[in-house]
Design an enzyme around this catalytic site. Structure first.
Site, PDB file in Angstrom:
ATOM      1  CG  HIS A 139      -1.608   1.770   1.209  1.00 52.68           C
ATOM      2  ND1 HIS A 139      -2.785   1.327   0.758  1.00 52.68           N
ATOM      3  CD2 HIS A 139      -1.775   2.157   2.238  1.00 52.68           C
ATOM      4  CE1 HIS A 139      -3.254   2.422   0.802  1.00 52.68           C
ATOM      5  NE2 HIS A 139      -3.100   2.895   2.021  1.00 52.68           N
ATOM      6  CE  LYS A 160      -0.013   6.158   1.345  1.00 56.03           C
ATOM      7  NZ  LYS A 160      -1.534   6.264   2.495  1.00 56.03           N
ATOM      8  CG  ASP A 178      -5.255   2.262  -3.207  1.00 54.44           C
ATOM      9  OD1 ASP A 178      -5.582   2.800  -2.009  1.00 54.44           O
ATOM     10  OD2 ASP A 178      -5.651   1.308  -3.392  1.00 54.44           O
ATOM     11  NE  ARG A 244      17.117  19.357  13.714  1.00 57.11           N
ATOM     12  CZ  ARG A 244      17.737  20.577  15.187  1.00 57.11           C
ATOM     13  NH1 ARG A 244      16.847  20.915  16.449  1.00 57.11           N
ATOM     14  NH2 ARG A 244      17.280  22.155  14.475  1.00 57.11           N
TER      15      ARG A 244
END
EC number: 2.7.11.-
Length: 314
Positions: A139, A160, A178, A244
């Site tokens: 998915h 998404k 999808d 980071r």
């Protein structure tokens, strides 16, 4: 479990002639390797790979003509085993009568092609490797960003498809939305494509299903793409420490392949499409040998060392 294809798929794909044994067209092929039974025609069957498609070319058939009638019947009887999917004769050569007789009796399929042996073997191998490759369905959304296959994953409703739409508007190409069908065609190589039912389609909540090729043109889509990076979208968590600097590269495994994983926290105001573009460009730079995070760390270490030297001198 590995996929299985039938002998009839070979006939259809390569327009091969069915010489005899139509009942054997339902036999399944479970391996992509082929075999030219030269030693077997000479009588050595100790290590014969019966599960493979057998190829008979000019060399094999020329040697076969030197055998006695009894030897011919014996060797062809051993070649036409229950485990063997079929035998393919190349170059349009004449199929030996002994082979036709035994194959007809056992319902064993013998095929013939006009292509040269090497050409046909290569084409069949490529076809079988593609069809028999390990596969799975995930998915997510697969997008081509600057030539890098970016597989965008995350929980339902995270954004998404909306991110993929923005990337398409920025000139990138959609492969699948999808559901992404993924197959491992070789070691560490994953190829993704869309199921036929939803090919070129994108689902946008509030708008519905749109056809990307119709709206943006053929240049906005691709049929399949090698997957290079997995981008995981997740809701921003205030108490979670996010990377980071980018020194610690995360990996995620799909089938038997480890892929770089980039986790992007989602919250209002963040332009996910731009971040994914930068992630794709940064991946390309790393492949070219430039790692910005590593260079920054080295410069920082060098600066701190110089400061220590200066303080000791003073």
């Amino acid at each position: 479990m590995p996929k299985k294809i039938k002998v009839s798929d070979l006939v259809q794909r390569f327009s091969m002639e069915v010489v005899c044994g139509e009942a054997g067209l339902k036999r399944v092929i479970t391996v992509s390797d082929l075999y030219r039974p030269g030693l077997e025609l000479a009588g050595y069957f100790n290590y014969h790979p019966r599960e493979r498609v057998q190829i008979l070319g000019r060399t094999e058939l020329a040697f076969f003509e030197t055998l006695t009638i009894e030897e011919r019947k014996e060797r062809m009887g051993l070649l036409c085993s229950e485990e063997t999917p079929c035998i393919c004769v190349t170059r349009g050569l004449t199929v030996p009568e002994e082979l036709i007789e035994i194959a007809t009796e056992r319902g064993f399929t013998v095929l013939r092609s006009n292509h040269p042996t090497t050409t046909l073997s290569g084409n069949i191998t490529d076809f079988l490797e593609g069809r028999l490759a390990p596969s799975t369905t995930i998915h997510g959304v697969l997008v081509d960003v600057y030539g890098i296959g970016m597989l965008i994953s995350g929980t339902s409703g995270i954004g998404k498809s909306e991110t993929a739409l923005e990337l398409v508007k920025r000139g990138h190409r959609l492969i699948a939305d999808d559901a992404v069908e993924i197959r491992q065609t070789a070691e560490n190589i994953l190829i993704g494509n869309a199921p036929d039912l939803i090919k070129h389609l994108l689902e946008i909540r509030g708008v519905g299903i749109i056809n990307v090729m119709t709206l943006f043109g053929a240049g906005a889509i691709r049929t399949n793409m090698k997957i290079n990076v997995v981008v995981k979208l997740e809701t921003w968590q205030q108490d979670k420490q996010y990377d980071r600097l980018g020194l610690d590269e995360e990996l995620t495994r799909i089938i038997d392949t480890d892929l770089p994983l980039v986790t992007i926290p989602v919250r209002p105001g963040r332009n996910l499409a731009v971040i994914i573009e930068v992630a794709a460009m940064n991946y390309r730079l790393k492949r070219m040998g430039y790692n910005a995070a590593l260079q920054f760390t080295n410069r920082l270490t060098e600066t701190l060392n110089n400061e220590d030297v200066y303080e000791n001198e003073t």
